[in-house]
Design a protein around this motif. Sequence first.
Motif, short mmCIF file in Angstrom:
data_model
loop_
_atom_site.label_atom_id
_atom_site.label_comp_id
_atom_site.label_asym_id
_atom_site.label_seq_id
_atom_site.Cartn_x
_atom_site.Cartn_y
_atom_site.Cartn_z
N MET A 96 0.83 -1.20 0.00
CA MET A 96 0.00 0.00 0.00
C MET A 96 0.86 1.26 0.00
SD MET A 96 -3.11 1.15 0.07
CE MET A 96 -3.62 2.86 0.03
N HIS A 108 -1.64 -2.28 -4.31
CA HIS A 108 -2.56 -1.17 -4.58
C HIS A 108 -1.97 -0.21 -5.60
CE1 HIS A 108 -3.83 3.05 -3.84
NE2 HIS A 108 -5.03 2.51 -3.79
N GLN A 166 -3.44 4.15 -11.00
CA GLN A 166 -2.52 3.77 -9.93
C GLN A 166 -1.25 3.23 -10.60
OE1 GLN A 166 -5.98 2.86 -9.54
NE2 GLN A 166 -6.03 4.71 -8.32
N PHE A 180 -5.78 -5.10 1.36
CA PHE A 180 -5.45 -5.33 -0.05
C PHE A 180 -4.88 -6.73 -0.26
CE2 PHE A 180 -6.25 -0.86 -0.70
CZ PHE A 180 -6.84 -0.89 -1.95
#
Length: 349
Positions: free
Chosen positions: A9, A96, A111, A318
């Motif tokens: 993350m 992520h 992302q 995640f």
Amino acid sequence: MTFHALGLMSGTSLDGLDICHAAFEKDDFGKWNFEILNAETFPYSEELEKKLRNATKISAEELFELHSEFGFYLGEKVLEFIEKFQLTNIDLIASHGHTVFHQPEKKFTVQIGDGRAIKILTGIPVVYDFRSQDVLMGGNGAPLVPIGDELLFSEYDACLNIGGFSNISFKENQRRVAFDICPVNIVLNKFAQKLGKNFDENGDFARSGKVNTELLEKLNKLSFYQKNPPKSLGIEWVSEHIFPLFKNGKSVDILATFTEHAAVQIAMVFEKFGLKKVLFSGGGTYNQFLIERISNHSNAEIIIPGAEIINFKEALIFAFMGVLRFKNEINTLASATGSSHDHSSGLIV
């Protein structure tokens, strides 16, 4: 069967890369159980932090280059993590990535951190790009963690995360409702940095400042707060609607005012939806002054968990979403994102 997964993350507050190694197992009653086995934050170098911070301003060619570069960076950090903890049984990596653009109303979200680069370096299956499918399906692509709140933290009325933005999820009429509440650290960090600190430690700067009631009123009247969920925020919204309000004033007073604003908005959500027992997580949980101000405006019981959950709950979830995607089970809730239906999201390498 027990799944061992790594969750990666990178948040909007640019504190660094969180990696969480967790084991997940479904019991005979269909309930998922988890255990965090190892976790670590890798701070970004000054150079990488600057690149990520400025990623919205670079050319398309430079952005694709950074997408690849950051993907290999993620893979390298995973290898460091695996070596440090002598791990031999990782089933998958769920990444992520780092959000650069988030404009669901235009049907896109970006992302960076190419999952294929992570796979090339580690040889481990990777799940990444969790948000794009939801956005293409008419959703906000956020928040995604409610599936973890629903299946891993169901003993609480609500789960609040305070990071670059604050977001919440809770059960209402048998549906999981979730949405972004307001910006937090993405604003507080900027003004703490003007005072020589990376963040407002314990909220000490804000505590020493004076609330500008006129500015506070302007902040609280922003139209986003009147919208019904599902709804989400991005850095573009902050740049357009928040930062222009801060042309004048001392940084400590801006910090005091914005901390009060965040506390008011968060407490209003608790009161509006009758939330009594709320689990807090995210870096903003360490901001003692912010927590005091939320408590002052609300009657909800604030649950502060151990450091592993505070620091790594998003990375944990995640990892869990990666497991669900791997099993082709639902990992994105339409009631939270506003997409057309629940679905299993993420690209698998």
